[in-house]
Scaffold this motif. Structure first.
Motif, PDB file in Angstrom:
ATOM      1  N   VAL A  10       4.142  -9.908   5.521  1.00 50.86           N
ATOM      2  CA  VAL A  10       4.918  -9.486   6.686  1.00 50.86           C
ATOM      3  C   VAL A  10       4.460  -8.103   7.150  1.00 50.86           C
ATOM      4  O   VAL A  10       4.176  -7.880   8.336  1.00 50.86           O
ATOM      5  CB  VAL A  10       6.422  -9.455   6.363  1.00 50.86           C
ATOM      6  N   GLY A  11       4.387  -7.150   6.215  1.00 55.86           N
ATOM      7  CA  GLY A  11       4.012  -5.788   6.573  1.00 55.86           C
ATOM      8  C   GLY A  11       2.573  -5.654   7.009  1.00 55.86           C
ATOM      9  O   GLY A  11       2.244  -4.844   7.885  1.00 55.86           O
ATOM     10  N   VAL A  12       1.692  -6.455   6.432  1.00 58.66           N
ATOM     11  CA  VAL A  12       0.271  -6.397   6.795  1.00 58.66           C
ATOM     12  C   VAL A  12       0.063  -6.866   8.234  1.00 58.66           C
ATOM     13  O   VAL A  12      -0.709  -6.262   8.988  1.00 58.66           O
ATOM     14  CB  VAL A  12      -0.573  -7.251   5.822  1.00 58.66           C
ATOM     15  N   PHE A  13       0.763  -7.937   8.641  1.00 61.89           N
ATOM     16  CA  PHE A  13       0.440  -8.600   9.895  1.00 61.89           C
ATOM     17  C   PHE A  13       1.420  -8.338  11.034  1.00 61.89           C
ATOM     18  O   PHE A  13       1.311  -8.969  12.075  1.00 61.89           O
ATOM     19  CB  PHE A  13       0.292 -10.106   9.651  1.00 61.89           C
ATOM     20  N   ASP A  14       2.349  -7.418  10.869  1.00 57.62           N
ATOM     21  CA  ASP A  14       3.184  -6.983  11.988  1.00 57.62           C
ATOM     22  C   ASP A  14       3.309  -5.471  11.933  1.00 57.62           C
ATOM     23  O   ASP A  14       3.974  -4.922  11.052  1.00 57.62           O
ATOM     24  CB  ASP A  14       4.573  -7.635  11.952  1.00 57.62           C
ATOM     25  N   GLN A  15       2.685  -4.807  12.882  1.00 61.24           N
ATOM     26  CA  GLN A  15       2.647  -3.347  12.870  1.00 61.24           C
ATOM     27  C   GLN A  15       3.954  -2.715  13.322  1.00 61.24           C
ATOM     28  O   GLN A  15       4.069  -1.484  13.331  1.00 61.24           O
ATOM     29  CB  GLN A  15       1.482  -2.861  13.730  1.00 61.24           C
ATOM     30  N   ARG A  16       4.936  -3.534  13.674  1.00 64.73           N
ATOM     31  CA  ARG A  16       6.261  -2.987  13.981  1.00 64.73           C
ATOM     32  C   ARG A  16       7.056  -2.704  12.724  1.00 64.73           C
ATOM     33  O   ARG A  16       8.081  -2.012  12.790  1.00 64.73           O
ATOM     34  CB  ARG A  16       7.019  -3.975  14.873  1.00 64.73           C
ATOM     35  N   ILE A  17       6.627  -3.209  11.583  1.00 59.49           N
ATOM     36  CA  ILE A  17       7.302  -2.939  10.313  1.00 59.49           C
ATOM     37  C   ILE A  17       6.974  -1.509   9.887  1.00 59.49           C
ATOM     38  O   ILE A  17       5.814  -1.155   9.677  1.00 59.49           O
ATOM     39  CB  ILE A  17       6.853  -3.935   9.234  1.00 59.49           C
ATOM     40  N   ALA A  18       8.003  -0.680   9.743  1.00 64.71           N
ATOM     41  CA  ALA A  18       7.789   0.729   9.413  1.00 64.71           C
ATOM     42  C   ALA A  18       7.607   0.962   7.918  1.00 64.71           C
ATOM     43  O   ALA A  18       6.964   1.932   7.518  1.00 64.71           O
ATOM     44  CB  ALA A  18       8.961   1.568   9.925  1.00 64.71           C
ATOM     45  N   LEU A  19       8.174   0.083   7.077  1.00 64.21           N
ATOM     46  CA  LEU A  19       8.143   0.296   5.632  1.00 64.21           C
ATOM     47  C   LEU A  19       8.012  -1.047   4.923  1.00 64.21           C
ATOM     48  O   LEU A  19       8.869  -1.920   5.075  1.00 64.21           O
ATOM     49  CB  LEU A  19       9.417   1.010   5.177  1.00 64.21           C
ATOM     50  N   THR A  20       6.944  -1.211   4.155  1.00 63.37           N
ATOM     51  CA  THR A  20       6.667  -2.447   3.422  1.00 63.37           C
ATOM     52  C   THR A  20       6.837  -2.183   1.932  1.00 63.37           C
ATOM     53  O   THR A  20       6.261  -1.235   1.401  1.00 63.37           O
ATOM     54  CB  THR A  20       5.244  -2.937   3.718  1.00 63.37           C
ATOM     55  N   MET A  21       7.622  -3.047   1.234  1.00 66.86           N
ATOM     56  CA  MET A  21       7.956  -2.779  -0.161  1.00 66.86           C
ATOM     57  C   MET A  21       7.841  -4.047  -1.012  1.00 66.86           C
ATOM     58  O   MET A  21       8.849  -4.633  -1.411  1.00 66.86           O
ATOM     59  CB  MET A  21       9.369  -2.192  -0.255  1.00 66.86           C
ATOM     60  N   PRO A  22       6.613  -4.492  -1.311  1.00 64.76           N
ATOM     61  CA  PRO A  22       6.448  -5.677  -2.175  1.00 64.76           C
ATOM     62  C   PRO A  22       6.690  -5.334  -3.639  1.00 64.76           C
ATOM     63  O   PRO A  22       6.346  -4.247  -4.106  1.00 64.76           O
ATOM     64  CB  PRO A  22       4.997  -6.079  -1.926  1.00 64.76           C
ATOM     65  N   ILE A  23       7.278  -6.277  -4.370  1.00 58.19           N
ATOM     66  CA  ILE A  23       7.603  -6.075  -5.785  1.00 58.19           C
ATOM     67  C   ILE A  23       6.981  -7.199  -6.608  1.00 58.19           C
ATOM     68  O   ILE A  23       7.189  -8.381  -6.317  1.00 58.19           O
ATOM     69  CB  ILE A  23       9.132  -6.068  -6.005  1.00 58.19           C
ATOM     70  N   GLU A  24       6.194  -6.834  -7.615  1.00 57.48           N
ATOM     71  CA  GLU A  24       5.646  -7.784  -8.586  1.00 57.48           C
ATOM     72  C   GLU A  24       5.097  -9.021  -7.899  1.00 57.48           C
ATOM     73  O   GLU A  24       5.410 -10.152  -8.253  1.00 57.48           O
ATOM     74  CB  GLU A  24       6.729  -8.153  -9.610  1.00 57.48           C
ATOM     75  N   SER A  25       4.225  -8.810  -6.916  1.00 50.29           N
ATOM     76  CA  SER A  25       3.782  -9.901  -6.050  1.00 50.29           C
ATOM     77  C   SER A  25       2.734 -10.801  -6.683  1.00 50.29           C
ATOM     78  O   SER A  25       2.584 -11.953  -6.289  1.00 50.29           O
ATOM     79  CB  SER A  25       3.249  -9.340  -4.728  1.00 50.29           C
ATOM     80  N   GLY A  26       1.972 -10.299  -7.649  1.00 55.70           N
ATOM     81  CA  GLY A  26       1.014 -11.133  -8.357  1.00 55.70           C
ATOM     82  C   GLY A  26      -0.088 -11.675  -7.468  1.00 55.70           C
ATOM     83  O   GLY A  26      -0.263 -11.266  -6.314  1.00 55.70           O
ATOM     84  N   THR A  27      -0.859 -12.618  -8.014  1.00 55.04           N
ATOM     85  CA  THR A  27      -1.987 -13.189  -7.302  1.00 55.04           C
ATOM     86  C   THR A  27      -1.531 -13.823  -5.994  1.00 55.04           C
ATOM     87  O   THR A  27      -0.542 -14.550  -5.958  1.00 55.04           O
ATOM     88  CB  THR A  27      -2.686 -14.241  -8.172  1.00 55.04           C
ATOM     89  N   ALA A  28      -2.244 -13.534  -4.914  1.00 54.45           N
ATOM     90  CA  ALA A  28      -1.917 -13.884  -3.526  1.00 54.45           C
ATOM     91  C   ALA A  28      -1.019 -12.837  -2.894  1.00 54.45           C
ATOM     92  O   ALA A  28      -0.660 -12.964  -1.717  1.00 54.45           O
ATOM     93  CB  ALA A  28      -1.297 -15.271  -3.373  1.00 54.45           C
ATOM     94  N   GLY A  29      -0.668 -11.801  -3.674  1.00 55.39           N
ATOM     95  CA  GLY A  29       0.055 -10.665  -3.138  1.00 55.39           C
ATOM     96  C   GLY A  29      -0.871  -9.461  -3.081  1.00 55.39           C
ATOM     97  O   GLY A  29      -1.976  -9.525  -2.547  1.00 55.39           O
ATOM     98  N   VAL A  30      -0.437  -8.348  -3.690  1.00 56.74           N
ATOM     99  CA  VAL A  30      -1.212  -7.115  -3.631  1.00 56.74           C
ATOM    100  C   VAL A  30      -2.492  -7.137  -4.468  1.00 56.74           C
ATOM    101  O   VAL A  30      -3.527  -6.610  -4.036  1.00 56.74           O
ATOM    102  CB  VAL A  30      -0.336  -5.912  -4.058  1.00 56.74           C
ATOM    103  N   PRO A  31      -2.545  -7.709  -5.672  1.00 56.94           N
ATOM    104  CA  PRO A  31      -3.711  -7.567  -6.545  1.00 56.94           C
ATOM    105  C   PRO A  31      -5.031  -7.988  -5.901  1.00 56.94           C
ATOM    106  O   PRO A  31      -5.102  -9.006  -5.202  1.00 56.94           O
ATOM    107  CB  PRO A  31      -3.366  -8.461  -7.735  1.00 56.94           C
TER     108      PRO A  31
END
Length: 542
Positions: free
Chosen positions: A250-271
């Motif tokens: 969500v935060g990567v692909f919509d620049q209207r998001i002011a604050l992105t906070m992923p938690i323990e996203s694992g493979t296909a997330g942040v890593p």
């Protein structure tokens, strides 16, 4: 809760106190240090006014060569590296396109029609596009402090950061059910949910991108509501585990998001995907691809060959810059790939630093409790600080990295590039020259007739998928108003470099000079009509 209002406090003092606190805690961590360039950067960075600021940029040309290390996030598809901060906008757009082609699948532009309602307890969304319609909703919990209109945090799947802390900090909580938009447990050739009701059950876009599309439509409705209850310019997103993957998208692909906070996203997330493939115990790429249709269908070509990917997740981290990003990870569960998460965060932080926004990213994996998706005391204070800084605009706490010694990645092992010093050149007021479209609308004029005492001329831009761009240059006046029309069912959906108003269900655009230059542009959704061409109705000086 004590609100940090000490805007005049020296940044060096803030960082010094943070370092001292970390030292006293005995944590093994990397602390983000403020450079002189970053110290001059503005705090409280606002979200963009549009979903995708680079919609007018040219598509990347070619495919980068296979690379066992993390791709250079500062290198354009033509092989050159950017030299100014203004160059980042279109390089980000290239990165986005590669990510859609190979990892996530395409995120369609704003649909032809988005309507809905916002109340103190609920948001409804109704979408129509390409002759199909769908709807979904999200529940709202107002904060326990402050007054309307409120900033808000989307909690994907109702499972993310501590909602009590979010509401106590002054932000509303929007509980978003992503499964209504992209359902899990479906085969790839029969995907279900609101997104696929419109774009087809066999659409190659994965459900993480479908979830991101759903949040974007909720923001559209908040924008249209007039802002009496919720603020569209102060939204955040969070989620944990599979919903952490979604929150990150969500935060990567919509620049209207002011604050992105992923938690323990694992493979296909942040890593980082290249790193995950070599991290013992982390969920393999093939497993993440096969467990659910999270990723786009095209990713099947890379589950055994991540080196062939033109991008990696450190660049997704960089795509959030300069907006707020708070990544939370769990080093106690090998499956979550926290080592690779720290690699991606460290790599993406280099983009933040190059843009002078190094203080806007926080990474925290130094936690004692290993329970998956636990509500952790270590994250409570930085959560409050990030909400204050990016949603309430009342704080200026510098971001920090606290990396657990259990899962500490080494960026130097994964890169063969160095971070450039980008110049502070003026941001372009005109879109960059685009390469000729592959299938331009037939007969798009290059010199429409003059109107009044000014002249407006159109140039066709990039065409891709179901939309195309057009640039308009005005001569003969410094103040002007230009009216452009497209033929229904085509619709103008995005504009740039002027003060725009749309009428006729998106078929008529009136663009007025806002002092930023004499060229503006717009994106048109074809909606099944690829032959119609835009027309300039008038150009009026003054």
């Amino acid at each position: 809760m004590t609100t940090n209002s000490g805007r005049s406090t020296l940044r060096a003092t803030v960082v010094g106190l943070a370092v001292a606190a970390l030292a006293s805690a005995g944590a093994v961590s990397t602390v983000a240090r403020t450079t002189s360039a970053e110290a001059a950067a503005p705090v409280n960075v606002l979200a963009a006014a549009v979903e995708d600021e680079g919609a007018d940029c040219p598509l990347p040309s070619g495919t980068p060569a296979s690379n066992s290390r993390l791709p250079d996030p500062f290198r354009k598809s033509n092989g050159t590296r950017i030299t100014s901060k203004a160059d980042w906008r279109c390089l980000r757009a290239e990165t986005k396109e590669y990510a859609e082609r190979t990892i996530y699948g395409q995120k369609p532009a704003k649909p032809a029609t988005v309507t809905g309602t916002v109340s103190n307890s609920n948001i409804t969304v109704n979408v129509s596009d390409q002759g199909r319609s769908a709807g979904f909703s999200a529940s709202v919990q107002l904060p326990t402090t402050g007054s309307a209109p409120y900033p808000a945090v989307f909690v994907v799947g109702g499972f993310g950061a501590d909602t009590a802390t979010i509401r106590a900090a002054g932000a509303a909580v929007i509980n978003y059910d992503p499964l209504a938009v992209g359902r899990e447990g479906t085969p790839r050739n029969n995907k279900q949910g609101a997104f696929y009701s419109i774009y087809g059950a066999s659409n190659s876009t994965g459900i993480l991108m479908a979830w991101a599309w759903g949040v974007s439509r909720l923001i559209d409705v908040i924008e249209q509501s007039g802002g009496s209850i919720l603020r569209a310019d102060a939204t955040g997103v969070t989620g944990c585990s599979r919903y952490g993957k979604g929150a990150f998208a969500v935060g990567v692909f919509d620049q209207r998001i002011a604050l992105t906070m992923p938690i323990e996203s694992g493979t296909a997330g942040v890593p980082a995907l290249r790193s995950v493939a070599q991290e013992g115990g982390a969920q393999p790429l093939s497993s993440a691809y096969g467990e659910q249709p999270w990723l786009g269908d095209a990713f099947s070509s890379y589950t055994g060959n991540p080196n062939g990917l033109p991008v990696d997740m450190h660049q997704m981290v960089g795509m959030v810059a300069p907006r707020g990003l708070f990544i939370m990870e769990n080093p106690h569960v090998d499956w979550l790939g926290a080592t690779s998460g720290s690699v991606a965060a460290l790599g993406g932080a280099e983009v933040y630093k190059a843009l002078g926004a190094g203080d806007n990213i926080t990474y925290w994996s130094d936690v004692a409790d290993g329970t998956h998706c636990a509500s952790r005391s270590e994250w409570r204070t930085p959560l409050q600080q990030n909400i204050q800084k990016f949603l309430l605009k009342t704080g200026n706490t510098a971001g920090t990295f606290r990396i657990s010694s259990r899962k500490a990645g080494n960026l130097s092992q994964w890169r063969d590039w160095q971070t450039p010093t980008l110049t502070d050149g003026p941001t372009p007021t005109t879109p960059p020259t685009t390469r000729p479209p592959t299938t331009p609308p037939t007969g798009t004029p290059t010199t429409p007739p003059a109107g009044g005492s000014c002249t407006a001329s159109m140039s066709p831009g990039t065409v891709w998928g179901d939309r195309y761009n057009t640039a308009v240059t005005v001569s003969g006046a410094s103040g002007w108003s230009v009216v452009v029309a497209v033929t229904s069912p085509q619709q103008i959906t995005t504009t740039w470099s002027g003060s725009a108003s749309l009428s006729g269900n998106g078929t008529v655009l009136t663009m007025r000079s806002n002092g930023s230059g004499n060229t503006f542009g717009f994106t048109t959704m074809m909606n099944g009509n690829s032959s119609a061409r835009p027309q300039i109705r008038s150009c009026t000086a003054g």
